[in-house]
Design a protein around this motif. Structure first.
Motif, PDB file in Angstrom:
ATOM      1  N   GLU A 255       0.942  -1.272   0.082  1.00 26.23           N
ATOM      2  CA  GLU A 255       0.015   0.108   0.129  1.00 26.23           C
ATOM      3  C   GLU A 255       0.828   1.296  -0.070  1.00 26.23           C
ATOM      4  O   GLU A 255       2.061   1.197   0.384  1.00 26.23           O
ATOM      5  CB  GLU A 255      -0.886  -0.001   1.218  1.00 26.23           C
ATOM      6  CG  GLU A 255      -1.763  -0.799   1.305  1.00 26.23           C
ATOM      7  CD  GLU A 255      -3.096  -0.672   0.083  1.00 26.23           C
ATOM      8  OE1 GLU A 255      -3.387   0.425  -0.196  1.00 26.23           O
ATOM      9  OE2 GLU A 255      -3.633  -1.605   0.011  1.00 26.23           O
ATOM     10  N   PRO A 256       0.556   2.203  -0.450  1.00 27.25           N
ATOM     11  CA  PRO A 256       1.342   3.818  -0.511  1.00 27.25           C
ATOM     12  C   PRO A 256       1.965   3.714   0.799  1.00 27.25           C
ATOM     13  O   PRO A 256       1.180   4.107   1.840  1.00 27.25           O
ATOM     14  CB  PRO A 256       0.235   4.580  -0.761  1.00 27.25           C
ATOM     15  CG  PRO A 256      -0.656   4.138  -1.667  1.00 27.25           C
ATOM     16  CD  PRO A 256      -0.932   2.556  -1.052  1.00 27.25           C
ATOM     17  N   GLY A 257       3.216   3.578   0.936  1.00 23.11           N
ATOM     18  CA  GLY A 257       4.039   3.920   2.150  1.00 23.11           C
ATOM     19  C   GLY A 257       4.179   2.709   3.257  1.00 23.11           C
ATOM     20  O   GLY A 257       4.879   2.717   4.202  1.00 23.11           O
ATOM     21  N   VAL A 258       3.667   1.727   2.774  1.00 24.56           N
ATOM     22  CA  VAL A 258       3.487   0.463   3.715  1.00 24.56           C
ATOM     23  C   VAL A 258       4.233  -0.612   2.965  1.00 24.56           C
ATOM     24  O   VAL A 258       3.837  -1.075   1.829  1.00 24.56           O
ATOM     25  CB  VAL A 258       1.899  -0.015   3.825  1.00 24.56           C
ATOM     26  CG1 VAL A 258       1.939  -1.248   4.992  1.00 24.56           C
ATOM     27  CG2 VAL A 258       1.173   1.061   4.508  1.00 24.56           C
TER      28      VAL A 258
ATOM     29  N   THR B 298       6.214   1.013   8.028  1.00 26.57           N
ATOM     30  CA  THR B 298       5.825   2.456   7.440  1.00 26.57           C
ATOM     31  C   THR B 298       6.795   3.336   8.341  1.00 26.57           C
ATOM     32  O   THR B 298       7.597   2.874   9.278  1.00 26.57           O
ATOM     33  CB  THR B 298       4.272   2.817   7.596  1.00 26.57           C
ATOM     34  OG1 THR B 298       4.414   4.142   6.563  1.00 26.57           O
ATOM     35  CG2 THR B 298       3.902   3.038   8.675  1.00 26.57           C
ATOM     36  N   GLY B 299       6.716   4.694   7.848  1.00 21.77           N
ATOM     37  CA  GLY B 299       7.425   5.658   8.633  1.00 21.77           C
ATOM     38  C   GLY B 299       6.800   6.729   9.649  1.00 21.77           C
ATOM     39  O   GLY B 299       5.341   6.911   9.533  1.00 21.77           O
ATOM     40  N   ASP B 300       7.446   7.099  10.784  1.00 23.20           N
ATOM     41  CA  ASP B 300       6.695   7.793  11.510  1.00 23.20           C
ATOM     42  C   ASP B 300       6.091   9.314  11.141  1.00 23.20           C
ATOM     43  O   ASP B 300       5.636   9.982  11.376  1.00 23.20           O
ATOM     44  CB  ASP B 300       7.496   7.887  12.830  1.00 23.20           C
ATOM     45  CG  ASP B 300       8.823   8.823  12.767  1.00 23.20           C
ATOM     46  OD1 ASP B 300       9.145   8.914  11.530  1.00 23.20           O
ATOM     47  OD2 ASP B 300       9.411   9.235  13.623  1.00 23.20           O
ATOM     48  N   ARG B 301       6.919   9.631   9.962  1.00 20.11           N
ATOM     49  CA  ARG B 301       6.661  10.985   9.319  1.00 20.11           C
ATOM     50  C   ARG B 301       5.665  10.690   8.060  1.00 20.11           C
ATOM     51  O   ARG B 301       5.304  11.620   7.367  1.00 20.11           O
ATOM     52  CB  ARG B 301       7.717  11.531   8.729  1.00 20.11           C
ATOM     53  CG  ARG B 301       8.699  11.869   9.761  1.00 20.11           C
ATOM     54  CD  ARG B 301       9.666  13.151   9.475  1.00 20.11           C
ATOM     55  NE  ARG B 301      10.249  12.754   8.137  1.00 20.11           N
ATOM     56  CZ  ARG B 301      11.682  12.534   8.401  1.00 20.11           C
ATOM     57  NH1 ARG B 301      12.239  12.108   9.181  1.00 20.11           N
ATOM     58  NH2 ARG B 301      12.287  12.067   7.061  1.00 20.11           N
ATOM     59  N   ASP B 302       4.778   9.630   8.134  1.00 21.43           N
ATOM     60  CA  ASP B 302       3.995   9.031   6.948  1.00 21.43           C
ATOM     61  C   ASP B 302       2.633   9.007   7.711  1.00 21.43           C
ATOM     62  O   ASP B 302       2.351   7.799   7.913  1.00 21.43           O
ATOM     63  CB  ASP B 302       4.488   7.965   6.164  1.00 21.43           C
ATOM     64  CG  ASP B 302       3.642   7.656   5.020  1.00 21.43           C
ATOM     65  OD1 ASP B 302       2.677   8.092   4.957  1.00 21.43           O
ATOM     66  OD2 ASP B 302       4.284   6.850   3.993  1.00 21.43           O
TER      67      ASP B 302
ATOM     68  N   GLN C 222      -0.527   9.085   6.485  1.00 22.61           N
ATOM     69  CA  GLN C 222      -1.136   8.175   5.700  1.00 22.61           C
ATOM     70  C   GLN C 222      -0.895   6.809   5.825  1.00 22.61           C
ATOM     71  O   GLN C 222      -1.538   5.776   5.642  1.00 22.61           O
ATOM     72  CB  GLN C 222      -1.450   8.629   3.895  1.00 22.61           C
ATOM     73  CG  GLN C 222      -2.461   8.025   3.157  1.00 22.61           C
ATOM     74  CD  GLN C 222      -3.919   8.121   3.917  1.00 22.61           C
ATOM     75  OE1 GLN C 222      -4.413   9.127   4.304  1.00 22.61           O
ATOM     76  NE2 GLN C 222      -4.467   6.971   3.880  1.00 22.61           N
ATOM     77  N   GLY C 223       0.588   6.606   5.720  1.00 22.08           N
ATOM     78  CA  GLY C 223       1.060   5.150   5.735  1.00 22.08           C
ATOM     79  C   GLY C 223       0.729   4.605   6.830  1.00 22.08           C
ATOM     80  O   GLY C 223       0.504   3.346   6.881  1.00 22.08           O
ATOM     81  N   ILE C 224       0.762   5.064   7.958  1.00 24.55           N
ATOM     82  CA  ILE C 224       0.420   4.510   9.259  1.00 24.55           C
ATOM     83  C   ILE C 224      -1.140   4.096   9.243  1.00 24.55           C
ATOM     84  O   ILE C 224      -1.574   3.057   9.586  1.00 24.55           O
ATOM     85  CB  ILE C 224       0.579   5.448  10.334  1.00 24.55           C
ATOM     86  CG1 ILE C 224       2.298   5.746  10.504  1.00 24.55           C
ATOM     87  CG2 ILE C 224      -0.097   4.960  11.808  1.00 24.55           C
ATOM     88  CD1 ILE C 224       2.410   6.909  11.548  1.00 24.55           C
ATOM     89  N   ARG C 225      -1.999   5.027   8.680  1.00 26.27           N
ATOM     90  CA  ARG C 225      -3.588   4.645   8.603  1.00 26.27           C
ATOM     91  C   ARG C 225      -3.535   3.521   7.610  1.00 26.27           C
ATOM     92  O   ARG C 225      -4.476   2.564   7.814  1.00 26.27           O
ATOM     93  CB  ARG C 225      -4.129   5.905   8.082  1.00 26.27           C
ATOM     94  CG  ARG C 225      -4.275   6.923   8.866  1.00 26.27           C
ATOM     95  CD  ARG C 225      -5.311   8.030   8.335  1.00 26.27           C
ATOM     96  NE  ARG C 225      -5.364   9.158   9.141  1.00 26.27           N
ATOM     97  CZ  ARG C 225      -6.159  10.405   9.091  1.00 26.27           C
ATOM     98  NH1 ARG C 225      -6.976  10.228   7.932  1.00 26.27           N
ATOM     99  NH2 ARG C 225      -6.424  11.177  10.034  1.00 26.27           N
TER     100      ARG C 225
ATOM    101  N   SER D 175       0.472   7.423  18.008  1.00 27.55           N
ATOM    102  CA  SER D 175       0.522   8.070  16.887  1.00 27.55           C
ATOM    103  C   SER D 175      -0.216   9.716  17.041  1.00 27.55           C
ATOM    104  O   SER D 175       0.152  10.528  16.553  1.00 27.55           O
ATOM    105  CB  SER D 175      -0.470   7.326  15.846  1.00 27.55           C
ATOM    106  OG  SER D 175      -1.764   7.645  16.248  1.00 27.55           O
ATOM    107  N   GLY D 176      -1.075   9.811  17.958  1.00 28.89           N
ATOM    108  CA  GLY D 176      -1.669  11.130  18.286  1.00 28.89           C
ATOM    109  C   GLY D 176      -2.653  11.243  17.318  1.00 28.89           C
ATOM    110  O   GLY D 176      -3.329  12.545  17.249  1.00 28.89           O
ATOM    111  N   ASP D 177      -3.111  10.287  16.365  1.00 34.30           N
ATOM    112  CA  ASP D 177      -3.767  10.420  15.359  1.00 34.30           C
ATOM    113  C   ASP D 177      -5.236  10.091  15.751  1.00 34.30           C
ATOM    114  O   ASP D 177      -5.358   8.646  15.872  1.00 34.30           O
ATOM    115  CB  ASP D 177      -3.466   9.820  13.949  1.00 34.30           C
ATOM    116  CG  ASP D 177      -4.461  10.125  12.771  1.00 34.30           C
ATOM    117  OD1 ASP D 177      -5.661  10.152  12.989  1.00 34.30           O
ATOM    118  OD2 ASP D 177      -3.999   9.967  11.473  1.00 34.30           O
ATOM    119  N   ALA D 178      -6.392  10.482  15.945  1.00 34.22           N
ATOM    120  CA  ALA D 178      -7.414  10.112  16.492  1.00 34.22           C
ATOM    121  C   ALA D 178      -8.153   8.914  15.570  1.00 34.22           C
ATOM    122  O   ALA D 178      -8.719   7.971  16.047  1.00 34.22           O
ATOM    123  CB  ALA D 178      -8.425  11.183  16.717  1.00 34.22           C
TER     124      ALA D 178
END
Length: 407
Positions: A187-190, A232-236, A238-241, A274-277
């Motif tokens: 997947e993009p970034g994964v 994935t990367g900690d600055r990505d 969408q990659g984390i999602r 992540s801090g991403d809700a």
């Protein structure tokens, strides 16, 4: 006599009985000549010297595999049975290059313990040796035989003269030597590991390997099942999602390991926040699904043990319900009935049930955290995974008045 033929013609899913017979035939074809006594009530085989071979995991993996891979799954477990018979205690010199680390969900160890309790009783000594990794998984020592992996739940043999830490350090070094770069973007970034040797997830113990993946920033990774490593990367963002969403697909067919997200700190595996809700909500759902499966298996085995040992204890069911207007969020709930000796799973909510003389029921649904904080003396923790609590009595009317009733 027509059952197996009809199953083949109509592609019916194999039953436990059918799989047991299939397994026994495969073992005989592979040269296993010892006794194989199928115990249907336990779904396992009694073989040499009173030893048991549990069929649950083999059956689960066989069912999950696609048609082309079913024979290899079956043969892999048959090899494990044969190696278990043939493998005598190994000298350290011989076994050293074969040592590998493996990462397993804590529920796997609990399943082994419960099977022993069923056979030998609760008082029989039981111990495991592992290194904690996440809140739902651990690192174990294993031996990488040509046809199978032997997991050493009791750690290194005593005559090797090694501590668990020393043995795992050797195992990790061995794994590093067998690890070329093998990442593929799915997947993009994964990226996922494509070593396909049974130790893909173990490579999270090699920070230098994950850091070589072409990601944005520092490695952030997940190990949802035994054969799936995602990074994935900690600055990505969408990659984390994307990575979290891939995990939902992975757990549909794989043997689960962890619902958590990890990163590195000082070369050690640590939880990633992540801090991403959006991510946190999806991770909560993923954890609920893993717990749903773990609690189901635990209840099934405990119910069998309680029946056989004539222990009148009810194991409450871990259930999930979607929140109204919660955008896919769910909550877990279990039921605690007055006068019933109960083992409760740890859930978000608890339904307190009082059966009336006319057969109707008064039900009060309360939050677990409030119940535990205000009436904790009525809940005794049991040393199992996933966690259970033994009920002691039932809340009085006065105690109930201290709680916020949701419904």
């Amino acid at each position: 006599m027509f059952g197996p033929l009809l199953d083949k013609l109509f592609n019916r899913p194999v039953t436990e009985e059918g799989f047991a017979q299939l397994f026994i035939k495969a073992a005989r074809d592979a040269g296993f000549s010892g006794p194989l006594d199928y115990r249907p009530s336990e779904f396992r085989l009694l073989h040499d010297n009173g030893a048991y071979f549990n069929l649950h995991n083999a059956f689960r993996d066989y069912q999950s595999a696609d048609k082309a891979h079913k024979p290899s799954v079956l043969n892999g477990y048959v090899s494990t049975l044969i190696n278990a018979k043939q493998t005598a205690p190994q000298t350290f010199e011989r076994v050293r290059p074969l040592l590998r680390p493996v990462i397993r969900n804590l529920a796997m160890l609990e399943e082994v313990r419960l099977h022993q309790a069923r056979t030998l009783g609760w008082d029989a000594p039981y111990s495991t040796v592992y290194q904690p990794l996440g809140r739902d998984c651990v690192t174990l020592l294993a031996v990488d035989y040509p046809e199978s992996t032997s997991t050493l739940t009791k750690g290194p043999q005593e005559d090797w003269g090694l501590t668990m830490d020393e043995a795992l350090a050797i195992a990790v070094d061995n794994l590093r030597e067998a690890t070329p770069d093998a990442f593929e973007e799915i997947e993009p970034g994964v990226y996922t590991g494509r070593w396909n040797d049974g130790y893909d997830t173990s490579r999270v113990l090699l920070p230098d390997v994950l850091q070589r993946a072409p990601i944005k920033g520092l490695p952030v990774f997940m190990i949802p099942t035994r054969d799936v490593l995602l990074v994935t990367g900690d600055r990505d963002e969408q990659g984390i999602r994307n990575m979290v969403e891939v995990c939902f697909k992975a757990i549909e067919s794989g043997r689960v390991v962890s619902s958590q997200v990890y990163t590195y700190q000082d070369q050690q595996v640590v939880p990633f926040i992540s801090g991403d809700a959006v991510v946190e909500t999806r991770l909560a759902s993923l954890e609920q699904l893993l717990l749903l499966g773990a609690y189901h298996d635990q209840k099934e085995l405990l119910d069998t043990i309680h029946t056989e040992q004539q222990n009148d204890v009810f194991v409450a069911t871990y259930q999930l319900f979607e929140l109204a207007g919660g955008n896919g969020k769910a909550f877990s709930v279990c039921s605690w009935t007055k006068t019933v000796d109960t083992l409760l799973p740890k859930t978000d909510r608890v339904a307190l049930v009082e059966i009336q003389d006319d057969g109707s029921a008064n039900v009060h649904v309360v939050e677990w955290d409030e119940l535990k904080s205000k009436l904790g003396e009525l809940l005794t923790p049991v040393s199992v995974y996933p966690p259970l609590y033994r009920t002691v009595g039932f809340p009085t009317e006065q105690q109930l008045s201290q709680l916020t009733v949701l419904s």
